[in-house]
Design an enzyme around this catalytic site. Sequence first.
Site, PDB file in Angstrom:
ATOM      1  N   ARG A 181     -12.273   1.963  -8.441  1.00  0.00           N
ATOM      2  CA  ARG A 181     -11.330   3.553  -8.636  1.00  0.00           C
ATOM      3  C   ARG A 181     -12.093   3.824  -9.546  1.00  0.00           C
ATOM      4  NH1 ARG A 181      -5.445   2.345  -5.860  1.00  0.00           N
ATOM      5  NH2 ARG A 181      -6.333   1.558  -3.876  1.00  0.00           N
ATOM      6  N   ARG A 215       2.110  -5.105   6.107  1.00  0.00           N
ATOM      7  CA  ARG A 215       1.283  -3.944   5.538  1.00  0.00           C
ATOM      8  C   ARG A 215       2.170  -2.810   5.392  1.00  0.00           C
ATOM      9  NH1 ARG A 215      -5.060  -2.455   4.760  1.00  0.00           N
ATOM     10  NH2 ARG A 215      -4.348  -1.025   2.888  1.00  0.00           N
ATOM     11  N   GLU A 254       1.741 -13.730  12.348  1.00  0.00           N
ATOM     12  CA  GLU A 254       1.690 -12.097  12.860  1.00  0.00           C
ATOM     13  C   GLU A 254       2.046 -11.225  11.890  1.00  0.00           C
ATOM     14  OE1 GLU A 254       2.846 -12.664  16.090  1.00  0.00           O
ATOM     15  OE2 GLU A 254       2.991 -14.250  16.524  1.00  0.00           O
ATOM     16  N   ARG A 269      -5.640  -1.955   8.568  1.00  0.00           N
ATOM     17  CA  ARG A 269      -6.187  -2.432   8.694  1.00  0.00           C
ATOM     18  C   ARG A 269      -5.913  -3.531   7.287  1.00  0.00           C
ATOM     19  NH1 ARG A 269      -7.745   2.432   6.703  1.00  0.00           N
ATOM     20  NH2 ARG A 269      -6.590   2.802   4.671  1.00  0.00           N
ATOM     21  N   LEU A 280      11.090 -20.121  -4.974  1.00  0.00           N
ATOM     22  CA  LEU A 280      10.236 -19.435  -4.337  1.00  0.00           C
ATOM     23  C   LEU A 280       9.007 -19.530  -5.089  1.00  0.00           C
ATOM     24  CD1 LEU A 280       9.745 -17.338  -2.231  1.00  0.00           C
ATOM     25  CD2 LEU A 280      10.057 -15.008  -3.874  1.00  0.00           C
ATOM     26  N   ASN A 307       1.062   3.112  -2.765  1.00  0.00           N
ATOM     27  CA  ASN A 307       1.695   4.194  -4.476  1.00  0.00           C
ATOM     28  C   ASN A 307       0.905   5.514  -4.236  1.00  0.00           C
ATOM     29  OD1 ASN A 307       2.963   1.636  -4.445  1.00  0.00           O
ATOM     30  ND2 ASN A 307       1.160   0.809  -6.274  1.00  0.00           N
ATOM     31  N   GLY A 308      -0.088   5.909  -4.439  1.00  0.00           N
ATOM     32  CA  GLY A 308      -0.234   6.668  -4.891  1.00  0.00           C
ATOM     33  C   GLY A 308      -0.082   7.734  -4.166  1.00  0.00           C
ATOM     34  N   ARG A 309      -0.358   8.186  -2.264  1.00  0.00           N
ATOM     35  CA  ARG A 309       0.532   8.576  -1.309  1.00  0.00           C
ATOM     36  C   ARG A 309       2.411   9.742  -1.919  1.00  0.00           C
ATOM     37  NH1 ARG A 309      -1.291   5.863   3.563  1.00  0.00           N
ATOM     38  NH2 ARG A 309      -2.309   4.432   2.105  1.00  0.00           N
ATOM     39  N   TRP A 310       2.942   8.064  -1.946  1.00  0.00           N
ATOM     40  CA  TRP A 310       4.148   8.375  -3.554  1.00  0.00           C
ATOM     41  C   TRP A 310       4.542   9.114  -3.956  1.00  0.00           C
ATOM     42  CZ3 TRP A 310       7.421   7.704  -7.034  1.00  0.00           C
ATOM     43  CH2 TRP A 310       8.656   7.021  -7.401  1.00  0.00           C
ATOM     44  N   HIS A 341       2.248   3.550  -9.471  1.00  0.00           N
ATOM     45  CA  HIS A 341       2.406   1.963  -9.487  1.00  0.00           C
ATOM     46  C   HIS A 341       3.107   1.536 -10.391  1.00  0.00           C
ATOM     47  CE1 HIS A 341      -1.728   2.278  -7.533  1.00  0.00           C
ATOM     48  NE2 HIS A 341      -2.775   3.421  -8.879  1.00  0.00           N
ATOM     49  N   ASP A 379       0.462  -1.479  -0.108  1.00  0.00           N
ATOM     50  CA  ASP A 379      -0.108  -0.365   0.054  1.00  0.00           C
ATOM     51  C   ASP A 379       0.709   1.051  -0.292  1.00  0.00           C
ATOM     52  OD1 ASP A 379      -2.126   1.591   0.324  1.00  0.00           O
ATOM     53  OD2 ASP A 379      -2.686   1.848   2.214  1.00  0.00           O
TER      54      ASP A 379
HETATM   55  C1  IPE Z   1      -6.003  -2.784  -0.771  1.00  0.00           C
HETATM   56  O1  IPE Z   1      -5.104  -1.547  -0.759  1.00  0.00           O
HETATM   57  C2  IPE Z   1      -5.288  -3.510  -1.829  1.00  0.00           C
HETATM   58  C3  IPE Z   1      -4.080  -3.686  -2.461  1.00  0.00           C
HETATM   59  C4  IPE Z   1      -2.737  -3.520  -1.612  1.00  0.00           C
HETATM   60  C5  IPE Z   1      -3.954  -4.120  -3.935  1.00  0.00           C
HETATM   61  P1  IPE Z   1      -6.160  -0.402  -0.662  1.00  0.00           P
HETATM   62  O2  IPE Z   1      -5.215   0.595  -1.111  1.00  0.00           O
HETATM   63  O3  IPE Z   1      -6.896  -0.611  -2.293  1.00  0.00           O
HETATM   64  O4  IPE Z   1      -6.661  -0.315   0.317  1.00  0.00           O
HETATM   65  P2  IPE Z   1      -8.247   0.486   2.014  1.00  0.00           P
HETATM   66  O5  IPE Z   1      -8.877   1.331   0.864  1.00  0.00           O
HETATM   67  O6  IPE Z   1      -7.106   1.389   1.986  1.00  0.00           O
HETATM   68  O7  IPE Z   1      -8.717  -0.441   2.889  1.00  0.00           O
HETATM   69  C1  IPE Z   2      -1.925   0.233  -3.566  1.00  0.00           C
HETATM   70  O1  IPE Z   2      -1.610   1.643  -3.074  1.00  0.00           O
HETATM   71  C2  IPE Z   2      -2.114  -0.458  -4.835  1.00  0.00           C
HETATM   72  C3  IPE Z   2      -3.583  -0.763  -5.327  1.00  0.00           C
HETATM   73  C4  IPE Z   2      -3.985  -0.796  -4.482  1.00  0.00           C
HETATM   74  C5  IPE Z   2      -3.890  -1.269  -6.286  1.00  0.00           C
HETATM   75  P1  IPE Z   2      -2.863   2.719  -3.566  1.00  0.00           P
HETATM   76  O2  IPE Z   2      -3.261   3.668  -4.773  1.00  0.00           O
HETATM   77  O3  IPE Z   2      -3.794   1.722  -2.835  1.00  0.00           O
HETATM   78  O4  IPE Z   2      -2.165   4.081  -2.695  1.00  0.00           O
HETATM   79  P2  IPE Z   2      -2.394   5.114  -1.544  1.00  0.00           P
HETATM   80  O5  IPE Z   2      -3.368   3.835  -0.619  1.00  0.00           O
HETATM   81  O6  IPE Z   2      -3.471   5.626  -2.181  1.00  0.00           O
HETATM   82  O7  IPE Z   2      -1.320   6.022  -1.878  1.00  0.00           O
HETATM   83 MG    MG Z   3      -4.307   2.616  -0.670  1.00  0.00          MG
END
Ligand code: IPE
Ligand code: IPE
Ligand code: MG
Length: 237
Positions: free
Chosen positions: A68, A185, A204, A191, A128, A19-22, A34, A17
């Site tokens: 999305r 995570r 764990e 979550r 692996l 990628n978007g914030r990065w 991504h 999780d």
């Molecule tokens: C969980 O991340 C799904 C993946 C990492 C593929 P999300 O960013 O979609 O989850 P929420 O919205 O924070 O619960």
């Molecule tokens: C996880 O990064 C990748 C996928 C859910 C596909 P996000 O896209 O959820 O990134 P944030 O949470 O918005 O930063």
């Molecule tokens: Mg996310």
Amino acid sequence: MPTQKKSPPKHIAIIMDGNGRWAKSRGLQRWEGHQAGAESVKAVTEGCIEAKVEYLTLYAFSNENWNRPKDEVDALMKLLERFLKKKSKELKENNIRLQAIGNLQDLSPGALKALEKTIEETQDNTALTLILALSYGAREEIVHGVKGVLSDINDGKLDPSKIDTEKFSEYLYTARTPDPDLLIRTSGEKRLSNFLLWQISYAELFISDKLWPDFSKEDLLEAIEDFSDRERRYGEV
Ligand code: IPE
Ligand code: IPE
Ligand code: MG
């Protein structure tokens, strides 16, 4: 089950999780986040091989992610297809077996084709097992399992009195895969987001504040080290 200490995890599952914030923090588009995240996949697979982890499950696209904006979903499908085509050779060279769980038929035709091809080409590899969770939702997986059980009962292939937790596990996408010992995570969120709800019942948990594209091999090894120091009691004393 006996108490375990100081043994490495056999199976690591990661909710990748952030990628978007990065991307946002760099003034970039979400898809660029991504794209950067795909590089961390290479780093963690290397780390798993080094640490002798046998299974790595990566949450790459959830059922809920279909909600999305279309642009982002399309970009993710294209990136997945490109990732699979580009990494196929690397997976083979590194003796990595690729598998996938989820509602795979919903993926874009290009991504699905590349996925099936790479799975087939790497099926005998042994260093692996890399499992991608794609169009995956844990609740949907459990319902899918229940339907499989009912169908086998109807066909006379399964005696209802033989159903226990082990038997039911055979009806999930993860049949024949040991449950994850360690769930990581990234990006600090605490979550589960509908990931492997059945399978992680005794995993764990390790939450990293790093955003996924910043998560390195060293971060993975640190999580493994942290895991190895924990005492798993499985309800015993
Ligand atoms: C969980 O991340 C799904 C993946 C990492 C593929 P999300 O960013 O979609 O989850 P929420 O919205 O924070 O619960
Ligand atoms: C996880 O990064 C990748 C996928 C859910 C596909 P996000 O896209 O959820 O990134 P944030 O949470 O918005 O930063
Ligand atoms: Mg996310």
